[in-house]
Design an enzyme around this catalytic site. Structure first.
Site, PDB file in Angstrom:
ATOM      1  N   ASN A 117       0.600  -0.722   0.286  1.00  0.00           N
ATOM      2  CA  ASN A 117      -0.538   0.227   0.531  1.00  0.00           C
ATOM      3  C   ASN A 117       1.016   1.443  -0.085  1.00  0.00           C
ATOM      4  OD1 ASN A 117      -1.733   2.332   1.089  1.00  0.00           O
ATOM      5  ND2 ASN A 117      -3.250   1.130   1.134  1.00  0.00           N
ATOM      6  N   HIS A 162       0.739   6.344   1.595  1.00  0.00           N
ATOM      7  CA  HIS A 162       1.682   7.037   2.953  1.00  0.00           C
ATOM      8  C   HIS A 162       2.787   7.880   1.788  1.00  0.00           C
ATOM      9  CE1 HIS A 162      -1.042   6.515   5.070  1.00  0.00           C
ATOM     10  NE2 HIS A 162      -0.811   5.306   5.633  1.00  0.00           N
ATOM     11  N   HIS A 178      -6.276   3.647  -1.548  1.00  0.00           N
ATOM     12  CA  HIS A 178      -7.020   4.386  -0.801  1.00  0.00           C
ATOM     13  C   HIS A 178      -7.558   5.396  -1.895  1.00  0.00           C
ATOM     14  CE1 HIS A 178      -9.792   4.760   2.708  1.00  0.00           C
ATOM     15  NE2 HIS A 178     -10.314   4.863   1.422  1.00  0.00           N
ATOM     16  N   ARG A 186      -9.400   8.305  -1.430  1.00  0.00           N
ATOM     17  CA  ARG A 186     -10.314   8.462  -0.040  1.00  0.00           C
ATOM     18  C   ARG A 186     -11.520  10.322  -1.168  1.00  0.00           C
ATOM     19  NH1 ARG A 186      -9.553   7.384   5.781  1.00  0.00           N
ATOM     20  NH2 ARG A 186     -10.651   8.434   6.084  1.00  0.00           N
ATOM     21  N   ARG A 221      -7.328  12.621   0.619  1.00  0.00           N
ATOM     22  CA  ARG A 221      -6.181  13.377   1.523  1.00  0.00           C
ATOM     23  C   ARG A 221      -4.480  12.853   0.984  1.00  0.00           C
ATOM     24  NH1 ARG A 221      -7.216  10.177   6.686  1.00  0.00           N
ATOM     25  NH2 ARG A 221      -9.129  11.664   6.614  1.00  0.00           N
ATOM     26  N   GLU A 266      -8.406   0.513  -3.055  1.00  0.00           N
ATOM     27  CA  GLU A 266      -9.479   0.123  -1.761  1.00  0.00           C
ATOM     28  C   GLU A 266     -10.277   2.216  -1.898  1.00  0.00           C
ATOM     29  OE1 GLU A 266      -7.349   0.967   1.230  1.00  0.00           O
ATOM     30  OE2 GLU A 266      -6.161  -0.839   1.685  1.00  0.00           O
ATOM     31  N   THR A 280      -8.527   3.869   8.301  1.00  0.00           N
ATOM     32  CA  THR A 280      -9.718   2.775   8.207  1.00  0.00           C
ATOM     33  C   THR A 280      -9.783   2.552   9.134  1.00  0.00           C
ATOM     34  OG1 THR A 280      -9.000   2.423   6.028  1.00  0.00           O
ATOM     35  CG2 THR A 280     -11.089   1.423   6.878  1.00  0.00           C
ATOM     36  N   GLU A 285     -11.373  -9.324   3.300  1.00  0.00           N
ATOM     37  CA  GLU A 285      -9.704  -9.149   3.700  1.00  0.00           C
ATOM     38  C   GLU A 285     -10.097  -8.302   5.065  1.00  0.00           C
ATOM     39  OE1 GLU A 285      -7.209  -5.627   1.896  1.00  0.00           O
ATOM     40  OE2 GLU A 285      -6.528  -5.485   3.581  1.00  0.00           O
ATOM     41  N   HIS A 300      -3.632  -4.421   8.531  1.00  0.00           N
ATOM     42  CA  HIS A 300      -4.241  -3.089   8.624  1.00  0.00           C
ATOM     43  C   HIS A 300      -3.078  -3.373   9.599  1.00  0.00           C
ATOM     44  CE1 HIS A 300      -5.417   0.676  10.286  1.00  0.00           C
ATOM     45  NE2 HIS A 300      -5.722   1.033   9.409  1.00  0.00           N
TER      46      HIS A 300
HETATM   47  N1  PXP Z   1      -5.380  -2.708   4.200  1.00  0.00           N
HETATM   48  C1  PXP Z   1      -6.597  -2.053   4.357  1.00  0.00           C
HETATM   49  C2  PXP Z   1      -8.121  -2.602   3.793  1.00  0.00           C
HETATM   50  C3  PXP Z   1      -6.693  -0.522   4.451  1.00  0.00           C
HETATM   51  O1  PXP Z   1      -6.946   0.359   4.533  1.00  0.00           O
HETATM   52  C4  PXP Z   1      -5.375  -0.615   4.548  1.00  0.00           C
HETATM   53  C5  PXP Z   1      -4.796   0.780   5.142  1.00  0.00           C
HETATM   54  O2  PXP Z   1      -4.840   1.854   4.409  1.00  0.00           O
HETATM   55  C6  PXP Z   1      -4.762  -1.254   4.774  1.00  0.00           C
HETATM   56  C7  PXP Z   1      -4.398  -2.743   4.554  1.00  0.00           C
HETATM   57  C8  PXP Z   1      -2.328  -1.426   5.401  1.00  0.00           C
HETATM   58  O3  PXP Z   1      -2.787  -1.200   6.736  1.00  0.00           O
HETATM   59  P1  PXP Z   1      -1.371  -0.704   6.860  1.00  0.00           P
HETATM   60  O4  PXP Z   1      -0.812   1.010   6.517  1.00  0.00           O
HETATM   61  O5  PXP Z   1      -1.602  -0.330   8.368  1.00  0.00           O
HETATM   62  O6  PXP Z   1      -0.083  -1.339   6.818  1.00  0.00           O
END
Ligand code: PXP
Length: 240
Positions: A7, A10, A43, A45, A49, A70, A101, A151, A191
């Site tokens: 992901n 960030h 994601h 959003r 953001r 996402e 999330t 998931e 997550h």
């Molecule tokens: N899976 C989902 C559905 C999420 O919303 C997120 C956070 O955006 C992640 C995985 C990844 O989480 P993390 O950034 O804590 O690894």
């Protein structure tokens, strides 16, 4: 073989700290793929953001693995997904004020809405996953709503890691994964996972793919993105 979806939200968060053009999440996706990632997750959003529409469109064109989008279960997001056609969409709950999330989707409570969204996405040829807590009722409703995958939200386990409730939360994930697989759903998880707390979760056979963002991007600040992704790929493949 278990898979890693990286992901890259960030990377876009750092870009948006200055509202400039760098670092570009498209570069991050390419590096993650070169380091062995099996997929790229973003994601989009409602408040944009971090990830922007432009990122999703470019990623779809650039990446050679699978793009997982996402998204909240809104008409706007369904419109974008059915136009861009990512490989898969993961439906997540979204509240404007949250930092990230915070909890799984309430498939039971929003059943009709979720079912419609799943159906629209599947008609566009998109694989659909629902982000749910390790709760058997939510998982059963996910199957009835037509999802291909769930998931499992690993956040509660990650918070409990190293404490009294770690085993209990890990068991909840194990039970959820077993149940989901037994009713025909594919199982992913994510997550809050990092290089340490993922290790016990790797033992759960039904989990196919892990979606990991924050810990990889955090480590990338010090060791570089290629190295940070590579280390996670090797852990997941059992070679670290
Ligand atoms: N899976 C989902 C559905 C999420 O919303 C997120 C956070 O955006 C992640 C995985 C990844 O989480 P993390 O950034 O804590 O690894």
């Amino acid at each position: 073989m278990k898979k890693l979806g990286v992901n890259i939200d960030h990377v876009a968060t750092v870009r948006e700290a200055r509202k400039t053009v760098e670092p570009d999440p498209v570069y991050a996706a390419v590096l993650a793929e070169l380091a062995g990632a099996d997929g790229i997750t973003v994601h989009l959003r409602e408040d944009r953001r971090h990830i922007k529409d432009r990122d999703v469109r470019l990623l779809k064109q650039f990446i050679k693995t699978k793009l997982n989008l996402e998204m909240a279960a809104t008409d706007e997001m369904v419109g974008i997904a059915t136009e861009v056609k990512p490989y898969s969409s993961t439906i997540v709950p979204e509240r404007r004020e949250e930092v990230t999330t915070e909890g799984g989707l309430d498939v039971v409570g929003s059943y009709e809405r979720i079912k419609d969204v799943v159906s629209s996405l599947k008609s566009a040829g998109i694989v659909v996953s629902l982000f749910v807590d390790p709760d058997l009722e939510q998982i059963e409703a996910s199957r009835r709503a037509g999802a291909d995958y769930i998931e499992i939200h690993t956040g509660r386990y990650c918070e409990a890691f190293g404490g009294e409730k770690e085993k209990e939360e890990l068991e909840a994930i194990r039970r959820a994964a077993f149940f989901a697989s037994s009713i025909g759903l594919g199982v992913n998880a994510g997550h809050g996972l990092n290089y340490k707390n993922i290790i016990p979760v790797l033992e759960i056979p039904q989990i196919e793919e892990f979606n990991i963002g924050h810990s990889i991007v955090s480590r990338a600040v010090f060791v570089g993105l290629y190295e940070a992704v590579r280390e996670m790929v090797l852990l997941i493949r059992g070679k670290a």
